[in-house]
Motif scaffolding. Sequence first.
Motif, PDB file in Angstrom:
ATOM      1  N   GLY A 229     -36.635  77.958  -8.794  1.00 43.00           N
ATOM      2  CA  GLY A 229     -36.205  78.177 -10.806  1.00 43.00           C
ATOM      3  C   GLY A 229     -37.973  78.160 -11.115  1.00 43.00           C
TER       4      GLY A 229
ATOM      5  N   TRP B  99     -29.134  74.867   4.448  1.00 41.89           N
ATOM      6  CA  TRP B  99     -27.706  75.284   4.021  1.00 41.89           C
ATOM      7  C   TRP B  99     -26.544  74.395   4.387  1.00 41.89           C
ATOM      8  CZ3 TRP B  99     -26.737  78.493   0.000  1.00 41.89           C
ATOM      9  CH2 TRP B  99     -25.537  78.599  -0.060  1.00 41.89           C
TER      10      TRP B  99
ATOM     11  N   LEU C  92     -25.012  69.514  -3.668  1.00 40.77           N
ATOM     12  CA  LEU C  92     -25.926  71.432  -4.194  1.00 40.77           C
ATOM     13  C   LEU C  92     -25.375  71.810  -6.095  1.00 40.77           C
ATOM     14  CD1 LEU C  92     -25.408  74.240  -3.075  1.00 40.77           C
ATOM     15  CD2 LEU C  92     -23.540  74.534  -3.391  1.00 40.77           C
ATOM     16  N   VAL C  93     -24.534  71.224  -6.627  1.00 39.01           N
ATOM     17  CA  VAL C  93     -24.602  71.438  -8.367  1.00 39.01           C
ATOM     18  C   VAL C  93     -25.988  70.893  -8.713  1.00 39.01           C
ATOM     19  CG1 VAL C  93     -23.176  70.325 -10.119  1.00 39.01           C
ATOM     20  CG2 VAL C  93     -21.850  71.178  -7.960  1.00 39.01           C
TER      21      VAL C  93
ATOM     22  N   ILE D  41     -29.126  73.014  -7.984  1.00 34.18           N
ATOM     23  CA  ILE D  41     -28.493  74.015  -9.090  1.00 34.18           C
ATOM     24  C   ILE D  41     -29.087  73.956  -9.806  1.00 34.18           C
ATOM     25  CG2 ILE D  41     -26.868  75.898  -9.721  1.00 34.18           C
ATOM     26  CD1 ILE D  41     -25.863  75.453  -7.091  1.00 34.18           C
TER      27      ILE D  41
ATOM     28  N   THR E 257     -32.588  73.328 -10.582  1.00 34.61           N
ATOM     29  CA  THR E 257     -33.703  74.511 -10.337  1.00 34.61           C
ATOM     30  C   THR E 257     -33.486  75.047 -11.295  1.00 34.61           C
ATOM     31  OG1 THR E 257     -32.980  74.616  -7.946  1.00 34.61           O
ATOM     32  CG2 THR E 257     -33.338  76.393  -8.618  1.00 34.61           C
ATOM     33  N   LEU E 258     -32.229  74.808 -12.133  1.00 33.62           N
ATOM     34  CA  LEU E 258     -31.992  76.219 -13.591  1.00 33.62           C
ATOM     35  C   LEU E 258     -33.180  75.198 -14.720  1.00 33.62           C
ATOM     36  CD1 LEU E 258     -28.505  76.924 -13.820  1.00 33.62           C
ATOM     37  CD2 LEU E 258     -30.185  78.286 -13.685  1.00 33.62           C
TER      38      LEU E 258
END
Length: 282
Positions: free
Chosen positions: A50, A217, A227-228, A231, A234-235
Amino acid sequence: MSLFEAIILGIAQGLTEFLPISSTAHLRIVPALAGWQDPGAAFTAIVQIGTLIAVLIYFFRDIVTISGAVIKGLMNASPLGTPDAKMGWMIAAGTIPIVVFGLLFKTEIETSLRSLYWISAALITLAIILSLAEWLIKKRIAKGIEPKSMSDIRWKEALIIGLVQSIALIPGSSRSGVTITGGLFMNLSRETAARFSFLLSLPAVFAAGIYQLYKSWDSLMASTNDLVNLIVATLVAGIVGYASIAFLITFLKQHSTAVFIIYRIALGLTILALIATGTVQA
């Protein structure tokens, strides 16, 4: 981890990745103080993607110019024909040491070196070294020696700062902190040291993030929740990281790194005190 934890850790990553105060230290300390689990080295490396994107956006023009010059140089059989092409190859060469040492000490970096004892020691030690670099800068200015700009960076500066970047593998040292310190010792201006530090980070952070993403992975795909959260973290890290870059570049045009030196020492001593009182486990 919960979504709330992911957001908080994303903010911590974004705020501290580019400031010379160690993002890895904060991603280790914040969960320890909150009573959460250590997110681990893999989480740290992936979330750095990110902040990598933040660097790509902030320095988009520089990156396009340097990349274009490298490609054009190769096509013309003159890889070092222009300053921009040379800068690209210097960044590539400066990345080699951290890759080599990262592979050699991979196990220690992911386990024993994440001890809060190591982190607090790195915070304090690098603060002292950074203060010495600041003293040298002021001494040179008093003698009328002008600091170097981006156009003054040569192979010696790039390779030495690249070697120094390897110290960032020790959690608590701070990648931007050690590279900016190395730049100051090489008589780069504070702003130039920060800009070169961020550009130098691109290959290493990208490689580490992709490697850890590949390794993790299967486990990530096995848990939609994890995973959510990854993400989201990272955002958030990318958005906050962009603001952090803009702040530091502007700040260093007019100020020294004194505030970060004081913060590092205070944080390191606070961690040691919390360990001593049993508030957190090392």
